[in-house]
Design an enzyme around this catalytic site. Structure first.
Site, short mmCIF file in Angstrom:
data_model
loop_
_atom_site.label_atom_id
_atom_site.label_comp_id
_atom_site.label_asym_id
_atom_site.label_seq_id
_atom_site.Cartn_x
_atom_site.Cartn_y
_atom_site.Cartn_z
N GLY A 33 0.83 -1.19 0.00
CA GLY A 33 0.00 0.00 0.00
C GLY A 33 0.86 1.24 0.00
N VAL A 80 2.57 4.47 2.23
CA VAL A 80 3.07 4.81 3.56
C VAL A 80 3.12 6.33 3.68
CG1 VAL A 80 4.92 4.52 5.23
CG2 VAL A 80 4.45 2.71 3.59
N LYS A 124 0.72 3.02 7.33
CA LYS A 124 0.63 2.26 6.08
C LYS A 124 -0.82 1.84 5.88
CE LYS A 124 3.63 -0.71 4.32
NZ LYS A 124 4.48 -1.90 4.12
N ASP A 126 10.51 -11.42 2.07
CA ASP A 126 10.87 -10.32 1.17
C ASP A 126 12.05 -9.53 1.75
OD1 ASP A 126 10.69 -8.84 -1.16
OD2 ASP A 126 9.27 -7.39 -0.30
#
Length: 903
Positions: free
Chosen positions: A93, A95, A112, A204
C-alpha cells in the site's frame, strides 16, 4: 469465467512488465499481447499510473470495472494521527508520515494503508501484516503502535517511523569495512531469527526493507507478505493461499517455483543481501525479468563465488569504486572474499533448502567463527585449514614461539636426516602414528561428546567423518602394536555407537554401524585371547557388546540383543569389582542399563525396562556421590526418570506415572535455568511433556493434556528446525502429532485428530525413506498408517481407511518375519489384523458397498488370523497379561460377522 481469465492475464503481464526497465516494456508488450491492442492499451495506462505514483505496485488494485483509491490528503486525521506527507508506495500500500493529532505527545509515526478497497486479497494481506507486526517485539524490527480503519473502511496500521536509509546505501555512504559490514549483518540475522522463533517467515528480505538509522541501528521492515507458520482454530494453515508478488533478485528458488516456503527461504535472501553488502554486486544478473528468465537464473544458474566475480570485473571502474567504499582495492577485496566468505555465501545460496544453513542463527554462527578466525562449517575441515585458523587466533603467541619453533624444527630436520641415513624411519613413523591416534581419539570422544547436547547433526557428522578418516589411515598401516590395535578397535566401536545412536540422531547408518561394530569386536576379541585380564580390553569389549545390543533393536532379534547386553554387563561388572575407581570409564554401567531398557521396552517388556532404568539411576547416583561436580550425570538421571514415568504410563499405572513426571518437570526447569539452550535438557523436557500429556488424557484431564502436548510439539518442532538432519527429532515431532491426534479423538474432534495423524504419517514416511534399514522406524511408520486408517474411518472415509490399514498390515508382517523372536512384532500383526477385520465388517454393512459379502468374508479371515497369532503366543507362554481375554473376544467378533454374512 472469460472475464476472470482475461483479468488473470492482465495481472500477469502487468507484473512482468513492471519489473522491466521502462525502455524494454514496449517491445515486451508487443510480443506478449500478440496483436491484442486493447489489452496492451490497458496495461500501458496502468504502467503510466504506476510511474506517477497513483497506483499500487501490484495488480490486486486493478479491477475490470475501474480503479478505486483512498483519498488521504495532507492534514487529514486518522484516529489520533495527522497526515504530514506521503513517504512512498509499494506492494502492500502507501506509507505516510504522520504525527499525533491530539497533542498528547509529539512523535512522528509511519502509517501504512491499502488504497484499493475492492481487492479482498490486498485487504487480507494487510490484515495479515498487522497481525504479524503485533507479535514482533525486537529492537531491530519496526514496531506496530496502533491500527484502525478510515471512515470509508480502508484499514491502516501505525508503525514506528524509521528515519534511515537502505542498509546497502548506509554501508557505502559510511565506508564500512568488510568486518563492519559483517557485524551489522549479524544484527539483521538476529532480527530474522527472532521472527523465525515466533514462527514468522519474512519472504521479502532486501535492502529496501532493512533501514539503518543515523546512529547505525538496522530496522527490519515490511512483514506484509510474510506467512504465519502456526495454525488457526480450523486446523488450516494461516496466511494467504495466493502467491504474493516477490522481488526476483532476492527471491529463493522455492519462491520462484511456487513451492513451500520455510525459514530456509529467508536464509537464501540473507545470502543474497550479504553477497551485495560484501561485493556491491548481486550473485545473479537478470536482464529481461521475464518469468522464464527469472526461473532459469534463480533456480538453475549457480552463482559465481564472490571473489571470482570481483576478479573477472577488476578492470571496471564501478568495481574500483565499490572496493574503495569498503576501504580496500579490488585485488585485496577479492583475496579477502576468497575461501571462508566465498563458502559461507555459496552455502547460504544453495538451490536445495536442506543444504543451506538451517537457520539465520546458523549463518550468523559461521560469520562469527570467521570473525574469530575459527574454522567455519561451510568449508571442508582439513588439517592444514585448522592449523591456519589456530595460528590466526593465536597470532601473538605463535609469533613469540616461532623463534623457538624454528630452532626445534632445524634440529629436528638434522635429526631426521641422520635418522633416515641410519635406517631409523620406523621410529619417526611410530611417532606420527601416536600423534594421529591421539587426534582420532580426541575427535571421536572428547570433541564429539562436548557438542552432543549443544551441536547440530551436521557438526556431529563432521567430527565423525574426521575421526573415520584417521581411523582408516591407521587401519591401512600394518602394525603389530597391541595398544594401537586396541585404539583402532575402540575407534570403530565408537563410530558404530555414534552412527546407530537414535537417542541423538539417526542418519540411516544402521548397516554401516553394524559393520564398524563387528570390525572393532573382531580386533578386540583376538587381543583378549592373548591378554584376557586386560582391563582396557574388557572395557572396549563391554562397549562393543553394548553397541551390538543396541543395534539389534534395528537390525536383529531381541534375543540376540539380550545376549549382547548380558555380555556387556558381565564385562563391565568384572571391571567395576576389581577397579571401582574406574566407574566413569566408558562404558559406564548406567549407559548399558539404559540401552538394555530401550531394547526390551521396544518389545513391550515395560516392567523389565523400569528395572533397568532404576539400576541406571542407582549407578548414576553412586557416581554423583563420588564426583558431585559432574553436572552432566544429574542431567542423565533426568532422562532415565522420564523413561520410568513413560513405562508406568504404558502399564496403566497412571498415578505413579503422574507423580514421577510432574516431579521430573520441576527438576528439568530448575536445571534449565542455568542452561536454557541445552538441547539435551530440552529434548528430555519435551519427552516428559508428551508422556505427562498422555497420563492426563488417560485420567480425563483433557485441558491439561492438550496444554502439555501442544507445548511438547512446539519444542520438538523448534529442535527439528534447529537441526533438520536429525531423523530422531522428526520422529519426536511425529510422536507429538500422534498423541495430539489421540487426544482430539477422545474429545470427539475427529477432523482435527485426522490432521495430526496425517502429519504424523508424513514425518514417518520421510524417516523410513531416509533410513530404510531401521526396523524400529519401519514399525513407527506402520503404526502411523494404522492410526491414519482409524482416523479416516471415524470421519467416514472407509475405503481410504482400508487402504491405510492394508499397507500397515503388510509392513507389520514384514517386520515379524525379520524379527521372528520378537513378541511385540507378532502381537502388532495380530492387532493389525483385528483393525482390518473391524473395518472390513463396517464396509460390508454399508449400504453403498458394491460387494458387501466379500468384505464380510475378509473380516472373518482377519479376525481368525489375529486369533491364531494370539493363541500361539499363549501356547508359548509369551502372551502379555492384558491380552488374556482377547482370544475369546476375537472369536466373538468372527461369529458376529458370520451372522451378518448369513442374513
Amino acid at each position: 469465467m472469460a472475464g476472470e481469465r482475461s483479468f488473470s492475464r492482465l495481472e500477469h503481464l502487468f507484473n512482468s512488465a513492471l519489473e522491466l526497465p521502462e525502455e524494454q516494456r514496449a517491445s515486451y508488450l508487443d510480443a506478449e499481447c500478440d496483436g491484442d491492442f486493447e489489452l496492451k492499451s490497458k496495461i500501458e495506462r496502468l504502467l503510466s499510473q504506476e510511474s506517477k505514483g497513483t497506483q499500487l505496485g501490484v495488480l490486486g488494485s486493478i479491477s475490470p470495472i475501474g480503479i478505486a483509491e483512498t483519498s488521504v490528503t495532507e492534514g487529514q486525521e486518522l484516529g489520533a494521527y495527522k497526515i504530514k506527507r506521503e513517504l512512498g508506495s509499494g506492494g502492500m500500500g502507501t506509507v505516510y508520515l504522520a504525527s499525533r493529532a491530539d497533542d498528547e505527545y509529539e512523535k512522528d509515526v509511519a502509517i501504512k494503508m491499502v488504497r484499493d478497497r475492492l481487492s479482498r486479497e490486498l485487504i487480507q494481506r494487510f490484515r495479515n501484516e498487522r497481525q504479524i507486526l503485533a507479535s514482533m517485539e525486537h529492537p531491530n524490527i519496526a514496531r506496530l503502535l496502533d491500527g484502525g480503519t478510515t471512515e470509508d473502511d480502508f484499514p491502516y496500521v501505525v508503525m514506528e517511523y524509521v528515519d534511515g536509509c537502505a542498509i546497502t546505501d548506509y554501508c557505502d555512504q559510511h565506508g564500512l569495512t568488510i568486518d563492519q559490514r559483517l557485524r551489522l549483518f549479524l544484527t539483521v540475522c538476529g532480527a530474522v531469527q527472532y521472527a523465525h522463533q515466533n514462527l514468522v517467515v519474512h519472504r521479502d528480505i532486501k535492502p529496501q526493507n532493512i533501514l539503518v538509522t543515523g546512529n547505525g541501528i538496522p530496522k527490519l521492515l515490511d512483514f506484509g507478505i510474510a506467512k504465519l507458520l502456526t495454525q488457526d482454530q480450523t486446523g488450516k494453515t494461516a496466511g494467504l493461499t495466493v502467491s504474493p508478488r516477490l522481488t526476483p533478485e532476492y527471491a529463493s528458488p522455492e519462491q520462484v517455483r511456487g513451492a513451500a516456503i520455510t525459514t530456509a527461504s529467508d536464509v537464501y535472501s540473507l545470502g543474497v543481501l550479504l553477497y551485495e553488502l560484501l561485493t556491491g554486486n548481486q550473485p545473479y544478473s537478470l536482464a529481461a525479468h521475464t518469468p522464464i528468465e527469472v526461473h532459469k537464473v534463480i533456480c538453475e544458474q549457480q552463482p559465481y563465488p564472490a571473489s571470482l566475480a570481483m576478479r573477472q570485473t577488476s578492470s571496471n571502474d564501478k568495481v574500483h569504486q565499490r572496493a574503495r567504499a569498503r576501504g580496500t582495492t579490488p585485488g585485496k577485496l577479492s583475496n579477502r572474499l576468497s575461501g571462508d566468505l566465498d563458502n559461507i555465501l555459496l552455502m547460504a545460496l544453495r538451490k536445495e533448502q536442506e543444504r543451506r544453513y538451517a537457520t539465520a542463527d546458523a549463518l550468523a554462527d559461521d560469520i562469527q567463527r570467521y570473525l574469530k578466525n575459527e574454522p567455519v562449517v561451510a568449508r571442508k575441515d582439513t588439517w592444514s585449514y585448522r592449523v591456519t585458523k589456530f595460528i590466526k587466533r593465536n597470532s601473538i603467541g605463535v609469533i613469540a614461539a616461532s623463534v623457538v619453533l624454528m630452532t626445534v624444527l632445524t634440529a629436528a630436520a638434522i635429526s631426521i636426516h641422520y635418522a633416515i641415513m641410519e635406517n631409523r624411519q620406523r621410529e619417526l613413523a611410530e611417532q606420527r602414528f601416536d600423534d594421529v591416534r591421539q587426534l582420532a581419539t580426541t575427535f571421536l570422544y572428547d570433541i564429539h561428546d562436548s557438542v552432543a547436547n549443544e551441536g547440530r547433526t551436521t557438526t556431529r557428522d563432521l567430527l565423525l567423518s574426521t575421526g573415520l578418516e584417521y581411523l582408516d589411515a591407521l587401519s591401512a598401516q600394518e602394525n603389530s602394536d597391541i595398544s594401537l590395535r586396541a585404539d583402532i578397535a575402540r575407534g570403530r566401536i565408537r563410530v558404530a555407537k555414534i552412527q546407530g545412536d537414535v537417542s541423538q540422531s539417526s542418519q540411516g547408518n544402521a548397516a554401516e554401524a553394524l559393520d564398524n561394530a563387528q570390525a572393532g569386536m573382531e580386533i578386540v576379541q583376538k587381543l583378549l585371547q592373548s591378554d584376557p585380564d586386560s582391563t582396557n580390553l574388557k572395557l572396549i569389549a563391554a562397549e562393543g557388546y553394548q553397541v551390538l545390543g543396541s543395534l539389534g533393536r534395528h537390525v536383529d532379534t531381541l534375543e540376540v540383543s539380550r545376549e549382547n547386553f548380558e555380555q556387556a554387563l558381565a564385562m563391565r561388572r568384572d571391571v567395576h569389582e576389581s577397579h571401582p575407581k574406574l566407574g566413569m570409564e566408558r562404558p559406564r554401567l548406567d549407559e548399558i542399563h539404559v540401552a538394555y531398557a530401550g531394547a526390551v521396552e521396544s518389545s513391550g517388556f515395560y516392567e523389565e525396562a523400569i528395572a533397568h532404568h532404576q539400576l541406571a539411576i542407582d549407578s548414576l547416583q553412586q557416581q554423583i556421590n563420588l564426583t558431585p561436580e559432574n553436572t552432566q550425570l544429574a542431567e542423565t538421571i533426568l532422562s532415565s526418570k522420564m523413561f520410568v514415568g513413560q513405562n508406568h504410563q504404558r502399564l496403566g499405572q497412571f498415578d505413579k506415572a503422574r507423580t514421577t513426571l510432574e516431579g521430573l518437570l520441576t527438576e528439568i526447569q530448575e536445571l534449565r535455568a542455568g542452561k536454557p539452550s541445552n538441547v539435551g535438557l530440552i529434548r528430555t523436557l519435551a519427552a516428559a511433556q508428551v508422556n505427562l500429556g498422555r497420563v492426563y488424557d488417560a485420567l480425563g484431564l483433557r485441558e491439561q493434556a492438550e496444554e502439555e502436548l501442544l507445548e511438547a510439539l512446539r519444542l520438538h518442532e523448534s529442535l527439528s528446525a534447529y537441526d533438520p538432519g536429525d531423523l530422531m527429532m522428526w520422529h519426536r515431532v511425529s510422536i507429538s502429532h500422534h498423541f495430539l491426534g489421540r487426544l482430539y479423538n477422545n474429545l470427539g474432534k475427529h477432523e482435527q485428530a485426522l490432521g495430526h495423524f496425517e502429519k504424523m504419517l508424513v514425518h514417518n514416511k520421510k524417516i523410513v525413506d531416509t533410513a530404510p534399514d531401521s526396523l524400529s522406524f519401519k514399525r513407527h511408520y506402520a503404526v502411523a498408517l494404522d492410526m491414519n486408517g482409524g482416523a479416516l474411518r471415524r470421519v467416514g472415509r472407509l475405503l481410504k481407511a482400508l487402504e491405510h490399514h492394508q499397507r500397515a498390515n503388510k509392513v507389520f508382517r514384514e517386520l515379524a518375519e525379520l524379527r521372528a523372536g520378537d513378541i511385540d512384532a507378532r502381537r502388532s500383526v495380530a492387532v493389525s489384523w483385528y483393525f482390518l477385520g473391524q473395518l472390513q465388517r463396517e464396509i460390508g454393512t454399508d449400504q453403498s458397498t458394491a460387494s458387501p459379502q466379500e468384505h464380510l468374508k475378509s473380516a472373518i479371515r482377519a479376525f481368525e488370523t489375529s486369533k491364531k497369532i494370539i493363541q500361539s503366543l499363549r501356547d508359548e507362554g509369551n502372551l502379555p497379561p492384558g491380552d488374556a481375554n482377547n482370544i475369546a473376544m476375537l472369536e466373538d467378533e468372527a461369529n458376529k460377522t458370520r451372522e451378518l454374512l448369513r442374513r
